[in-house]
Enzyme design. Structure first.
Site, PDB file in Angstrom:
ATOM      1  N   THR A  39       0.814  -1.213   0.000  1.00  0.00           N
ATOM      2  CA  THR A  39       0.000   0.000   0.000  1.00  0.00           C
ATOM      3  C   THR A  39       0.850   1.267   0.000  1.00  0.00           C
ATOM      4  O   THR A  39       2.041   1.238   0.321  1.00  0.00           O
ATOM      5  CB  THR A  39      -0.935   0.024   1.223  1.00  0.00           C
ATOM      6  N   ASP A  40       0.194   2.370  -0.338  1.00  0.00           N
ATOM      7  CA  ASP A  40       0.848   3.674  -0.275  1.00  0.00           C
ATOM      8  C   ASP A  40       0.361   4.411   0.987  1.00  0.00           C
ATOM      9  O   ASP A  40      -0.305   3.818   1.835  1.00  0.00           O
ATOM     10  CB  ASP A  40       0.597   4.476  -1.554  1.00  0.00           C
ATOM     11  N   ARG A  41       0.643   5.672   1.088  1.00  0.00           N
ATOM     12  CA  ARG A  41       0.281   6.448   2.287  1.00  0.00           C
ATOM     13  C   ARG A  41      -1.208   6.539   2.509  1.00  0.00           C
ATOM     14  O   ARG A  41      -1.661   6.775   3.625  1.00  0.00           O
ATOM     15  CB  ARG A  41       0.870   7.857   2.201  1.00  0.00           C
ATOM     16  N   THR A  42      -2.003   6.353   1.464  1.00  0.00           N
ATOM     17  CA  THR A  42      -3.455   6.434   1.614  1.00  0.00           C
ATOM     18  C   THR A  42      -4.063   5.134   2.114  1.00  0.00           C
ATOM     19  O   THR A  42      -5.247   5.081   2.422  1.00  0.00           O
ATOM     20  CB  THR A  42      -4.128   6.796   0.276  1.00  0.00           C
ATOM     21  N   ALA A  44      -4.255   2.499   0.211  1.00  0.00           N
ATOM     22  CA  ALA A  44      -4.655   1.767  -0.993  1.00  0.00           C
ATOM     23  C   ALA A  44      -3.423   1.119  -1.628  1.00  0.00           C
ATOM     24  O   ALA A  44      -2.294   1.560  -1.407  1.00  0.00           O
ATOM     25  CB  ALA A  44      -5.319   2.709  -1.999  1.00  0.00           C
TER      26      ALA A  44
END
Length: 159
Positions: A39-42, A44
């Site tokens: 995942t990324d920082r969001t 997602a």
């Protein structure tokens, strides 16, 4: 852009394969769950991670057919990607279960194409679709004919 209407139905007794009730195409499938590292920082799944999921689908399809990629590489064949495409419809989030669906699309003298669908395992919603095109090369990176093992798997893939 709308996600394709994909309706997987059982294919024979083999749980690794499904048939799309709409197109009648047979797909190989493998399950996976989203890791935090995907995942990324969001929260997602990072967009490029879907390419790793495609690789998992492709490698598992070949392994389940009895010819792991490692064996092909040991015989002197490599299949680098030289073209790809992805369409994103909805994100996957951390710990989401998914199905990665993979199928052969086309075989040419020196290349082979695969199609992919990624769907949420609980809802069945198609989240991403894509393709990869691979060139058959020898260890020096020179294009060569697709090996007989891969050709045989392509021709024996359920229809």
């Amino acid at each position: 852009m709308r996600a394709p209407d994909f309706q997987p139905t059982p294919y024979d007794e083999d749980q690794r394969y499904v048939r799309d009730a709409n197109t009648r195409l047979v797909w190989h499938r493998v399950s996976q769950r989203v890791l935090f590292a995907d995942t990324d920082r969001t929260g997602a799944v990072y967009h490029a991670t879907y390419l790793r999921f495609f690789e998992l689908g492709r490698a598992t399809l070949l392994r389940d057919a009895g010819f792991p990629l490692r064996e092909l590489e040991d015989k002197g064949y490599a299949y680098p990607i030289f073209q790809l495409g992805l369409d994103y419809f909805r994100p996957l989030d951390y710990d989401d279960p998914m199905w990665i669906y993979t199928r052969f699309r086309e075989l040419r003298p020196v290349s082979i194409d695969f199609d992919y669908l990624i769907a949420h395992a609980d809802s069945g919603t198609v989240l991403c679709k894509g393709f990869t095109r691979h060139c058959a090369t020898n260890r020096k990176g020179i294009p060569i004919a697709v090996d007989p093992i891969t050709t045989g798997i392509f021709h024996s893939f359920p229809t």
